[in-house]
Design a protein around this motif. Structure first.
Motif, short mmCIF file in Angstrom:
data_model
loop_
_atom_site.label_atom_id
_atom_site.label_comp_id
_atom_site.label_asym_id
_atom_site.label_seq_id
_atom_site.Cartn_x
_atom_site.Cartn_y
_atom_site.Cartn_z
N ASN A 300 0.78 -1.46 -0.04
CA ASN A 300 0.14 -0.01 0.03
C ASN A 300 1.00 1.26 0.04
N MET A 301 0.42 2.44 -0.19
CA MET A 301 0.98 3.54 -0.27
C MET A 301 0.12 4.76 0.02
N ILE A 302 0.66 5.69 0.81
CA ILE A 302 -0.27 6.80 1.44
C ILE A 302 0.62 8.03 1.05
N GLY A 303 -0.23 9.24 1.13
CA GLY A 303 0.61 10.36 0.94
C GLY A 303 0.59 10.93 -0.31
N ALA A 324 -3.68 -10.70 5.12
CA ALA A 324 -2.48 -11.40 4.18
C ALA A 324 -1.38 -11.72 5.22
N ASP A 325 -0.35 -12.31 4.69
CA ASP A 325 0.91 -12.56 6.00
C ASP A 325 1.62 -11.43 5.84
N SER A 326 1.40 -10.22 5.04
CA SER A 326 2.41 -9.05 5.31
C SER A 326 1.39 -8.05 4.76
N HIS A 327 1.00 -6.99 5.45
CA HIS A 327 0.69 -5.68 5.16
C HIS A 327 1.73 -4.46 5.09
N THR A 328 2.13 -4.33 3.77
CA THR A 328 3.12 -3.11 3.93
C THR A 328 2.63 -1.77 3.44
N VAL A 329 3.22 -0.74 3.98
CA VAL A 329 2.78 0.56 3.69
C VAL A 329 4.21 1.37 3.38
N SER A 330 4.03 2.35 2.37
CA SER A 330 5.01 3.41 2.13
C SER A 330 4.48 4.74 1.89
N VAL A 331 5.03 5.77 2.06
CA VAL A 331 4.95 7.24 1.83
C VAL A 331 5.27 7.45 0.14
N PHE A 332 4.52 7.99 -0.44
CA PHE A 332 4.69 8.42 -1.91
C PHE A 332 5.78 9.39 -1.91
N SER A 361 9.37 6.56 3.95
CA SER A 361 8.96 6.58 5.04
C SER A 361 8.46 8.00 5.48
N GLU A 362 9.15 9.09 4.74
CA GLU A 362 8.76 10.15 5.18
C GLU A 362 8.09 11.23 4.03
N PRO A 363 6.85 11.78 4.62
CA PRO A 363 6.22 12.82 3.82
C PRO A 363 7.00 13.98 3.41
N VAL A 364 7.00 14.33 2.05
CA VAL A 364 7.72 15.44 1.51
C VAL A 364 6.88 16.37 0.75
N LEU A 365 5.80 16.24 0.38
CA LEU A 365 5.11 17.03 -0.49
C LEU A 365 4.56 18.35 0.32
N GLU A 366 4.51 19.50 -0.10
CA GLU A 366 4.14 20.75 0.50
C GLU A 366 2.62 21.03 -0.11
N ASP A 374 0.16 14.16 10.34
CA ASP A 374 -0.89 13.16 10.24
C ASP A 374 -0.41 11.78 9.29
N ILE A 375 0.34 12.29 7.96
CA ILE A 375 0.63 11.22 6.97
C ILE A 375 1.58 10.43 8.04
N LYS A 376 2.59 11.00 8.43
CA LYS A 376 3.69 10.06 9.36
C LYS A 376 2.99 9.36 10.43
N ASN A 377 2.06 9.81 11.01
CA ASN A 377 1.48 8.96 12.34
C ASN A 377 0.59 7.94 11.55
N LEU A 378 -0.22 8.06 10.30
CA LEU A 378 -0.95 7.11 9.70
C LEU A 378 0.39 6.28 9.23
N TYR A 379 1.22 6.39 8.75
CA TYR A 379 2.27 5.56 8.10
C TYR A 379 2.93 4.50 9.42
#
Length: 383
Positions: A300-303, A324-332, A361-366, A374-379
Motif C-alpha cells: 500500500n502507499m499513502i501521501g 494477508a501474511d504481510s501488509h506493507t505501507v510506504s509514503v509516496f 517513510s517520510e512525507p515530503v510534499l508541500e 498526520d501522514i507520518k502518524n498514519l504510516y
C-alpha cells in the motif's frame, strides 16, 4: 555473519586504493544519489573516470553532470554501453557517440547520438560469486535462505503514475519495445546454472508483473520448473491473478506472491494513479491466493498528491477485509521520471530542483490536504 563495525566511507577509500580501478561505475536511484556522491568524494583526488547509471541518471543526466564528481552518464540499459566504454578507455579512444552514454569533457556535455535496447537473449548469466559470500543470503518469512534473483522480464504493460516504467517505454520508443520477456529456455538455463553451482534454496523472480507473462510461456515455465521444487517469490498485479495460475504455482512450489493495492479508494486510484481495477476484482485475487498454500504480501502507499484523510481511511478499511501474511505501507515519493513528479512540480507541491532523498517513510510534499504529521502518524500506525 557479523555486521561490519568499520566506517563505510573509509572502507570504500581503502578498497579503491588497493584495487586501483581504471573506471568507477555507480548505479543509483534518486534516494541513494547523495550517498553516491559521499563515496565518490572520498576518492576525488585520484582522478579515476566515473560513470553513473540507473533510473535517476536516466531521467536527470544534465542535472547530474553538473557535479564535478561525475564524468559520464549511462541512460537506460548499460550492458553494451559499459563494454564499449571500457574498451575505448583501454585504447585511449574518445567515448563520444557510444549509444546510451552522455559524456562531459573540456568541450562541454555531449549526449549520445542514439539509444539502444539490449537483446535479452544475448545477456550472460550473472555471476554472484564475484561478491562476498554473504551476498547470497536473504531473509524471508523469518528464515534466512541462499536466495538468487532471476530476471524474467524488463518493462511493464501498465501506466502507474508513480512508477518510471511508462517513462522508460516512452524514452526508448524509437529504439524498440521496452517491455520484453526472456525466453523460457533462457530462464531455465539460468535456474539450472544456479541450481548446479550455488546450492540455491530460494529464487526471487524479477519481473514488474510476473503473471503478465504470455499464457503459453507461463504454461511452459510451470512444466519445466516442476523438477526443481525450490520455493520462489515474485510480484504481480491483482488483475493478473487467476485460480488456474495459482493452482499451478502451488504445484511447483511457489512460496510467496506480492501484489500492489496502493490505494483502497477506487476513484482516487483510477484518477491519480491510473490503476484501473475494482476493489471487488482485487478482493477476488487476494482470496484466491489466501485459499491456496501460497503466502501473500500486499503493498500500500499513502501521501499521494491531493489525497484526503478519507481516502487513506478507505485504504486502511480495505486492508481490514482480509488477512494477508504481510501488509506493507510506504509514503509516496515524487521521483524524477514519473508522471506524478511532473504533476507535483506543476501544482507547486514539489521543487523540481530538489532531490528526493527518502525511499519510503517520510512525507515530503508541500501544500497538501493532510499535514505531514498526520501522514507520518498514519504510516507508523497503519498495521
Amino acid at each position: 555473519m557479523q555486521p561490519k563495525t568499520t566506517d563505510m566511507l573509509d572502507d570504500f577509500k581503502k578498497y579503491v586504493e588497493n584495487f586501483k580501478p581504471n573506471l568507477i561505475a555507480v548505479s543509483c536511484v534518486e534516494c541513494t544519489y547523495t550517498l553516491s556522491l559521499k563515496l565518490l568524494n572520498q576518492i576525488k583526488g585520484k582522478k579515476i573516470p566515473t560513470i553513473m547509471g540507473g533510473v535517476f541518471a536516466t531521467f536527470s543526466p544534465e542535472y547530474i553532470l553538473q557535479n564535478n564528481l561525475i564524468d559520464m552518464i549511462c541512460i537506460g540499459e548499460g550492458e553494451d554501453a559499459i563494454l564499449h566504454a571500457v574498451k575505448n578507455l583501454s585504447q585511449n579512444i574518445s567515448l563520444e557517440n557510444i549509444p546510451n552514454i552522455w559524456i562531459k569533457n573540456k568541450t562541454g556535455v555531449h549526449p549520445p547520438t542514439s539509444y539502444k535496447l539490449m537483446d535479452l537473449a544475448k545477456l550472460p548469466i550473472p555471476e554472484f560469486n564475484v561478491f562476498a559470500p554473504e551476498r547470497i543470503y536473504r531473509s524471508m518469512d523469518g528464515n534466512v535462505y541462499r536466495m538468487i534473483p532471476v530476471e524474467i522480464s524488463r518493462g511493464c504493460p501498465y501506466q502507474c503514475t508513480y512508477c518510471s516504467a511508462p517513462a522508460y517505454r516512452n524514452k526508448f520508443n524509437s529504439s524498440g519495445k521496452w517491455l520484453r520477456f526472456k525466453s523460457i529456455d533462457q530462464i531455465i538455463a539460468e535456474i539450472d546454472f544456479y541450481y548446479n553451482n550455488y546450492n540455491v534454496e530460494y529464487f526471487y523472480f524479477i519481473s514488474e508483473t510476473f503473471l503478465a507473462f504470455p499464457k503459453k510461456e507461463r504454461e511452459l515455465f510451470y512444466k519445466k520448473y516442476q523438477k526443481y521444487k525450490i520455493p520462489f517469490w515474485f510480484n504481480t498485479r491483482p488483475e493478473t491473478v487467476t485460480k488456474d495460475d495459482i493452482k499451478k504455482l502451488e504445484d511447483i512450489g511457489c512460496h510467496r506472491i506480492s501484489i500492489g493495492i496502493e490505494s483502497g479508494d477506487p476513484e482516487f486510484r483510477k484518477k491519480i494513479l491510473k490503476r484501473h481495477y475494482s476493489n471487488e476484482q482485487t478482493l477476488e485475487a487476494i482470496q484466491t491466493i489466501i485459499d491456496s498454500s501460497i503466502q501473500l504480501s500486499v503493498n500500500n502507499m499513502i501521501g499521494f498528491p491531493e489525497e484526503t484523510i478519507e481516502s487513506i481511511i478507505k485504504t486502511i478499511d480495505f486492508n481490514r477485509k482480509f488477512n494477508a501474511d504481510s501488509h506493507t505501507v510506504s509514503v509516496f515519493q515524487p521521483y524524477r521520471g514519473t508522471e506524478l513528479f511532473d504533476y507535483c512540480v506543476k501544482k507547486g507541491y514539489w521543487d523540481k530542483n530538489k532531490i528526493c532523498e527518502n525511499s519510503f517513510s517520510e512525507p515530503v510534499l508541500e501544500n497538501q490536504l493532510i499535514s505531514k504529521i498526520d501522514i507520518k502518524n498514519l504510516y507508523k500506525n497503519f498495521n
